[in-house]
Design an enzyme around this catalytic site. Structure first.
Site, PDB file in Angstrom:
ATOM      1  N   LYS A 155       0.876  -1.167   0.000  1.00 26.15           N
ATOM      2  CA  LYS A 155       0.000   0.000   0.000  1.00 26.15           C
ATOM      3  C   LYS A 155       0.913   1.216   0.000  1.00 26.15           C
ATOM      4  CE  LYS A 155      -4.032  -1.836   2.359  1.00 26.15           C
ATOM      5  NZ  LYS A 155      -4.015  -2.900   1.377  1.00 26.15           N
ATOM      6  N   ASP A 191      -1.135  -1.918  -4.214  1.00 30.01           N
ATOM      7  CA  ASP A 191      -2.540  -2.097  -3.837  1.00 30.01           C
ATOM      8  C   ASP A 191      -3.308  -0.808  -4.127  1.00 30.01           C
ATOM      9  OD1 ASP A 191      -1.733  -4.509  -2.862  1.00 30.01           O
ATOM     10  OD2 ASP A 191      -2.044  -4.031  -0.743  1.00 30.01           O
ATOM     11  N   GLN A 195     -10.147  -1.367  -8.957  1.00 25.10           N
ATOM     12  CA  GLN A 195     -11.349  -1.856  -8.257  1.00 25.10           C
ATOM     13  C   GLN A 195     -12.591  -1.782  -9.152  1.00 25.10           C
ATOM     14  OE1 GLN A 195     -10.545   1.249  -5.560  1.00 25.10           O
ATOM     15  NE2 GLN A 195      -9.884  -0.072  -3.872  1.00 25.10           N
ATOM     16  N   ARG A 243      -4.195  -5.933 -11.579  1.00 25.79           N
ATOM     17  CA  ARG A 243      -4.934  -6.893 -10.758  1.00 25.79           C
ATOM     18  C   ARG A 243      -6.313  -6.286 -10.548  1.00 25.79           C
ATOM     19  NH1 ARG A 243      -2.780  -6.860  -5.192  1.00 25.79           N
ATOM     20  NH2 ARG A 243      -1.271  -8.357  -5.978  1.00 25.79           N
ATOM     21  N   LYS A 272     -12.771  -6.563  -6.610  1.00 29.38           N
ATOM     22  CA  LYS A 272     -14.093  -5.921  -6.528  1.00 29.38           C
ATOM     23  C   LYS A 272     -13.990  -4.598  -5.773  1.00 29.38           C
ATOM     24  CE  LYS A 272     -16.820 -10.119  -6.962  1.00 29.38           C
ATOM     25  NZ  LYS A 272     -17.929 -10.935  -6.442  1.00 29.38           N
ATOM     26  N   HIS A 298     -12.200 -14.276  -5.136  1.00 30.83           N
ATOM     27  CA  HIS A 298     -12.502 -15.662  -4.741  1.00 30.83           C
ATOM     28  C   HIS A 298     -13.810 -16.113  -5.360  1.00 30.83           C
ATOM     29  CE1 HIS A 298     -10.434 -13.412  -1.549  1.00 30.83           C
ATOM     30  NE2 HIS A 298      -9.597 -14.413  -1.642  1.00 30.83           N
ATOM     31  N   ARG A 355     -11.804  -5.567   7.223  1.00 27.13           N
ATOM     32  CA  ARG A 355     -12.314  -5.574   5.840  1.00 27.13           C
ATOM     33  C   ARG A 355     -12.618  -7.003   5.388  1.00 27.13           C
ATOM     34  NH1 ARG A 355      -8.486  -1.249   5.273  1.00 27.13           N
ATOM     35  NH2 ARG A 355      -6.928  -2.601   4.329  1.00 27.13           N
ATOM     36  N   ARG A 356     -11.816  -7.963   5.886  1.00 25.41           N
ATOM     37  CA  ARG A 356     -12.097  -9.376   5.540  1.00 25.41           C
ATOM     38  C   ARG A 356     -13.426  -9.807   6.175  1.00 25.41           C
ATOM     39  NH1 ARG A 356      -8.137  -7.834   3.368  1.00 25.41           N
ATOM     40  NH2 ARG A 356      -9.775  -7.301   1.947  1.00 25.41           N
TER      41      ARG A 356
HETATM   42  P1  FDA Z   1     -17.103 -11.856  -3.067  1.00 24.26           P
HETATM   43  O1  FDA Z   1     -17.007 -10.966  -1.877  1.00 24.26           O
HETATM   44  O2  FDA Z   1     -18.299 -11.764  -3.920  1.00 24.26           O
HETATM   45  O3  FDA Z   1     -16.893 -13.339  -2.586  1.00 24.26           O
HETATM   46  C1  FDA Z   1     -17.037 -14.461  -3.419  1.00 24.26           C
HETATM   47  C2  FDA Z   1     -16.920 -15.709  -2.533  1.00 24.26           C
HETATM   48  O4  FDA Z   1     -15.577 -15.799  -2.027  1.00 24.26           O
HETATM   49  C3  FDA Z   1     -17.805 -15.641  -1.281  1.00 24.26           C
HETATM   50  O5  FDA Z   1     -19.064 -16.175  -1.542  1.00 24.26           O
HETATM   51  C4  FDA Z   1     -16.999 -16.485  -0.296  1.00 24.26           C
HETATM   52  O6  FDA Z   1     -17.214 -17.852  -0.539  1.00 24.26           O
HETATM   53  C5  FDA Z   1     -15.572 -16.167  -0.655  1.00 24.26           C
HETATM   54  N1  FDA Z   1     -15.037 -15.047   0.156  1.00 24.26           N
HETATM   55  C6  FDA Z   1     -14.825 -13.785  -0.249  1.00 24.26           C
HETATM   56  N2  FDA Z   1     -14.304 -13.038   0.744  1.00 24.26           N
HETATM   57  C7  FDA Z   1     -14.212 -13.860   1.814  1.00 24.26           C
HETATM   58  C8  FDA Z   1     -13.762 -13.677   3.133  1.00 24.26           C
HETATM   59  N3  FDA Z   1     -13.293 -12.515   3.574  1.00 24.26           N
HETATM   60  N4  FDA Z   1     -13.804 -14.740   3.973  1.00 24.26           N
HETATM   61  C9  FDA Z   1     -14.257 -15.945   3.540  1.00 24.26           C
HETATM   62  N5  FDA Z   1     -14.700 -16.170   2.290  1.00 24.26           N
HETATM   63  C10 FDA Z   1     -14.682 -15.154   1.441  1.00 24.26           C
HETATM   64  N6  FDA Z   1      -9.279  -4.686  -2.320  1.00 24.26           N
HETATM   65  C11 FDA Z   1      -8.966  -3.370  -2.475  1.00 24.26           C
HETATM   66  O7  FDA Z   1      -9.843  -2.512  -2.351  1.00 24.26           O
HETATM   67  N7  FDA Z   1      -7.671  -3.010  -2.761  1.00 24.26           N
HETATM   68  C12 FDA Z   1      -6.682  -3.934  -2.956  1.00 24.26           C
HETATM   69  O8  FDA Z   1      -5.526  -3.575  -3.222  1.00 24.26           O
HETATM   70  C13 FDA Z   1      -7.021  -5.308  -2.835  1.00 24.26           C
HETATM   71  N8  FDA Z   1      -6.083  -6.291  -3.048  1.00 24.26           N
HETATM   72  C14 FDA Z   1      -6.481  -7.609  -3.126  1.00 24.26           C
HETATM   73  C15 FDA Z   1      -5.595  -8.585  -3.556  1.00 24.26           C
HETATM   74  C16 FDA Z   1      -6.026  -9.902  -3.716  1.00 24.26           C
HETATM   75  C17 FDA Z   1      -5.054 -10.948  -4.207  1.00 24.26           C
HETATM   76  C18 FDA Z   1      -7.374 -10.245  -3.410  1.00 24.26           C
HETATM   77  C19 FDA Z   1      -7.872 -11.647  -3.575  1.00 24.26           C
HETATM   78  C20 FDA Z   1      -8.246  -9.286  -2.954  1.00 24.26           C
HETATM   79  C21 FDA Z   1      -7.825  -7.967  -2.792  1.00 24.26           C
HETATM   80  N9  FDA Z   1      -8.712  -6.978  -2.366  1.00 24.26           N
HETATM   81  C22 FDA Z   1      -8.347  -5.645  -2.496  1.00 24.26           C
HETATM   82  C23 FDA Z   1     -10.016  -7.337  -1.752  1.00 24.26           C
HETATM   83  C24 FDA Z   1     -11.170  -7.310  -2.763  1.00 24.26           C
HETATM   84  O9  FDA Z   1     -11.489  -5.984  -3.130  1.00 24.26           O
HETATM   85  C25 FDA Z   1     -12.436  -7.952  -2.169  1.00 24.26           C
HETATM   86  O10 FDA Z   1     -12.861  -7.178  -1.073  1.00 24.26           O
HETATM   87  C26 FDA Z   1     -12.274  -9.385  -1.729  1.00 24.26           C
HETATM   88  O11 FDA Z   1     -11.496 -10.104  -2.616  1.00 24.26           O
HETATM   89  C27 FDA Z   1     -13.641 -10.090  -1.588  1.00 24.26           C
HETATM   90  O12 FDA Z   1     -14.326 -10.083  -2.799  1.00 24.26           O
HETATM   91  P2  FDA Z   1     -14.361 -11.322  -3.818  1.00 24.26           P
HETATM   92  O13 FDA Z   1     -13.906 -10.806  -5.127  1.00 24.26           O
HETATM   93  O14 FDA Z   1     -13.582 -12.449  -3.297  1.00 24.26           O
HETATM   94  O15 FDA Z   1     -15.879 -11.639  -4.053  1.00 24.26           O
END
Ligand code: FDA
Length: 308
Positions: A95, A131, A160, A181, A184, A229, A290-291
């Site tokens: 970051k 990031d 994003q 990268r 969402k 994910h 945030r997670r």
């Molecule tokens: P979504 O939230 O729709 O989840 C899809 C499915 O994945 C869920 O149904 C669940 O099964 C699983 N899942 C997702 N999150 C979970 C969690 N916390 N615990 C358990 N299961 C979960 N954001 C940002 O704003 N700036 C950044 O620099 C980054 N960098 C980054 C790097 C990488 C490698 C990843 C994977 C993510 C990020 N993010 C990020 C976070 C991103 O913006 C987002 O908040 C998360 O990835 C969760 O969204 P999903 O795309 O996984 O989809």
């Protein structure tokens, strides 16, 4: 629930007190192998056995003392040196506000250049990832990336899909042969600038990937990492790639340590390029919140840690 958790992420009092609670310390282990660099390296070695490369993030953001930013950059240098010594490729994901962006932009640039140089010295394709933080930083982070990319081809940027501006940002970066990268988005943003519903965010994510993969098909130099994910979305994107004749390896799938580990292995087994981001460090509170906000069911998991 998401709003409450994101508010808690930015609350100073909670940031000071919650990390001291033993059950919170226990719960965060679901998402990070430990606080030390050694813990991160040990976890990386386990992924190496599976031929899954890793990205490293030392948790921290919005630092206010330049000495702390310098120390963070040094810590990344040490981690990369230790990883390279073990034959582990080490792509840091930083970051900008943890390497001084709020205090001294030129110093931040020098830190980023130093980290990109160290990665390139090990392997010209090894990448320094930047990031994306909250929307107050979007424009300045893009401008920073444009500056850095001119001298260092091995840098990548997170964009994003919840931001309405991202399609224009992709087009803006295209002439630089960007490494992108796509995530969402993890922050609380207003409806003026960001899509609010899951359906809208997913639709924009898909549209952005369709546009980027079409550029790849047309021969543009563009690297795409799917930082998600969301396996359903990944499969839709993979189907589009295949429909225009691109191989499974035309993009990477990037997931966080501890989330959907089964899918990480399955996708790797099916021939996709999978990477796992390993977070470590003691400043985990806002990142962890945030997670939780991404999946409120995780709150139940955290509370369950209260049980013996
Ligand atoms: P979504 O939230 O729709 O989840 C899809 C499915 O994945 C869920 O149904 C669940 O099964 C699983 N899942 C997702 N999150 C979970 C969690 N916390 N615990 C358990 N299961 C979960 N954001 C940002 O704003 N700036 C950044 O620099 C980054 N960098 C980054 C790097 C990488 C490698 C990843 C994977 C993510 C990020 N993010 C990020 C976070 C991103 O913006 C987002 O908040 C998360 O990835 C969760 O969204 P999903 O795309 O996984 O989809």
């Amino acid at each position: 629930m998401r709003r409450l958790l994101l508010w808690m992420a930015s609350n100073g009092w909670m940031r000071r007190h919650i990390p001291r609670l033993w059950f919170a310390r226990r719960a965060v282990r679901k998402f990070m192998p430990g606080e030390s660099a050694q813990d991160a390296l040990t976890a990386a070695a386990k992924f190496q056995v599976l031929a899954i490369p890793v990205l490293f993030t030392r948790l921290g953001e919005n630092l206010t003392r330049i000495e702390d930013a310098d120390a963070t950059a040094n810590a990344y240098h040490e981690l990369m040196a230790a990883a390279h010594e073990r034959g582990v490729p080490a792509e840091p994901s930083v970051k900008l506000t943890q390497i001084g962006f709020d205090i001294d932009v030129d110093r931040t640039l020098a830190h980023a250049q130093g980290l990109a140089d160290q990665a390139a010295a090990h392997d010209p394709n090894e990448t320094l990832w930047i990031d994306m933080e909250g929307s107050a930083y979007t424009e300045s982070t893009l401008a920073f990336y444009e500056r850095l990319k001119k001298t260092h081809p091995n840098v990548g940027l997170c964009l994003q899909a919840y931001l309405k501006r991202t399609a224009a940002d992709v087009e803006r970066l295209l002439p630089l042969a960007p490494k992108i990268r796509l995530v969402k988005g993890a922050y609380k943003e207003s409806r003026e600038i960001a899509y609010q519903t899951r359906r809208e965010v997913d639709a924009n994510y898909l549209a952005l990937c369709v546009s980027m993969l079409t550029h790849v098909k047309d021969g543009r130099d563009l690297f795409l990492g799917l930082g998600t994910h969301d396996v359903r979305l990944i499969e839709q994107i993979a189907a589009y790639a295949s429909s225009i004749g691109l191989p499974r390896t035309s993009f990477d799938v990037e997931m966080l340590y501890g989330i959907r580990a089964d899918q990480q292995r399955r996708l790797k087994g099916e021939g996709y390029n999978v990477r796992v981001l390993i977070a470590y460090g003691d400043y985990w509170y806002p990142w962890y919140m945030r997670r939780l906000a991404e999946r409120p069911a995780n709150v139940i998991f955290a509370l369950r840690q209260l049980l013996p």
